[in-house]
Design an enzyme around this catalytic site. Structure first.
Site, short mmCIF file in Angstrom:
data_model
loop_
_atom_site.label_atom_id
_atom_site.label_comp_id
_atom_site.label_asym_id
_atom_site.label_seq_id
_atom_site.Cartn_x
_atom_site.Cartn_y
_atom_site.Cartn_z
N ASP A 182 -0.45 0.93 4.36
CA ASP A 182 -0.16 2.19 4.28
C ASP A 182 -0.87 2.89 3.23
O ASP A 182 -1.28 2.34 2.29
CB ASP A 182 1.13 2.75 4.64
N TYR A 183 -0.99 4.35 3.25
CA TYR A 183 -1.75 5.11 2.53
C TYR A 183 -1.29 4.91 0.96
O TYR A 183 -2.13 4.76 0.09
CB TYR A 183 -1.40 6.72 2.72
#
Length: 266
Positions: free
Chosen positions: A117-118
């Site tokens: 994820d980010y």
């Protein structure tokens, strides 16, 4: 029609060093050296141009040995050390940075094997083979991470890591737009508590799955937010000293191990 035929022929061509590395025990760098030394022939003619491309109809030799194409090996896998603040996707409607903004343009068509994820960082494998991507994404190969959480690793957390966990509501730690609610967590392959304190703890974990925000959901169930998450290894392929934001090809030994896995000879 003529243009379509020419485009099809162009697509079937492979860079000579890639052809050699995928169909022999030589790495791309070693293949380049062989080409520069004039030890490679294509259709009985010595070749020294590193930009040479070949098709499966060409006869490629190293000395007197013919290098035959193995279609099962004609794929490329790279490692990318993803920094925080990049999305593992082709593009983002919100205009946030994606991994393809950092990767060389020649990797624009490569498929990411799993995601981070980010806010996470570390090892991402990418390949130009849909088949290889699917087999690795749905494998139970070991994934190794280092985590920093905002609290202590209690005995309940350890028990869940050892025995697995079944949650009817695993939304804590998941993305706000995720439709996934329930989730089952297999027992961790291994874990090592590096530090365990009231304010934050560091832990190294090895798991065999790659579910949506699996680790954030797992620890979130115990009220622990993951402050830092970095993946160091996937299926025996490691970041080693690869700098953040950089990529590299697999080594010949990594390709060898990967072929053994893909051929079911683990």
């Amino acid at each position: 029609m003529k243009k379509e035929i020419e485009e099809e022929q162009e697509e079937s061509l492979t860079r000579l060093n890639k052809f050699i590395s995928h169909n022999s025990n030589y790495s791309r760098r070693e293949a380049d050296k062989l080409i520069e030394e004039g030890r490679i022939t294509v259709n009985n003619k010595p070749v020294k141009d590193l930009a040479t491309k070949v098709s499966n109809k060409d006869i490629v030799r190293i000395g007197k040995k013919v290098i035959k194409e193995d279609k099962n090996k004609m794929y490329t896998v790279i490692i990318y050390n993803k920094p925080k603040g990049e999305l593992v996707t082709k593009n983002d409607p919100q205009g946030r940075k994606v991994i393809y903004d950092s990767l060389d343009k020649k990797y624009k068509h490569f498929i990411p094997i799993g995601r981070l994820d980010y806010a996470s960082e570390g090892l991402i494998l990418l390949t130009d083979s849909v088949d290889v991507a699917n087999k690795l994404m749905h494998s139970n190969l070991e994934r190794i991470y280092k985590l920093k959480v905002n609290g202590p690793v209690t005995s309940k957390v350890e028990e869940a890591m050892l025995n697995g966990l079944e949650l009817k509501d695993a939304r804590v730690g998941g993305h706000e737009k995720s439709k996934i609610k329930a989730m089952n967590f297999e027992p961790f392959i291994a874990y090592q508590i590096i530090s365990n304190n009231k304010n934050f703890s560091k832990i190294k974990v090895a798991i065999s799955e790659g579910k949506n925000r699996e680790l954030r959901r797992f620890f979130g169930h115990f009220g622990l937010d993951i402050l830092d998450l970095k993946r160091f290894e996937f299926g025996g392929i490691s970041l080693n000293n690869l700098p953040t934001g950089k990529s590299r090809y697999l080594t010949k030994d990594e390709y060898k191990d990967l072929r053994l896995f893909l051929n079911g000879d683990e």
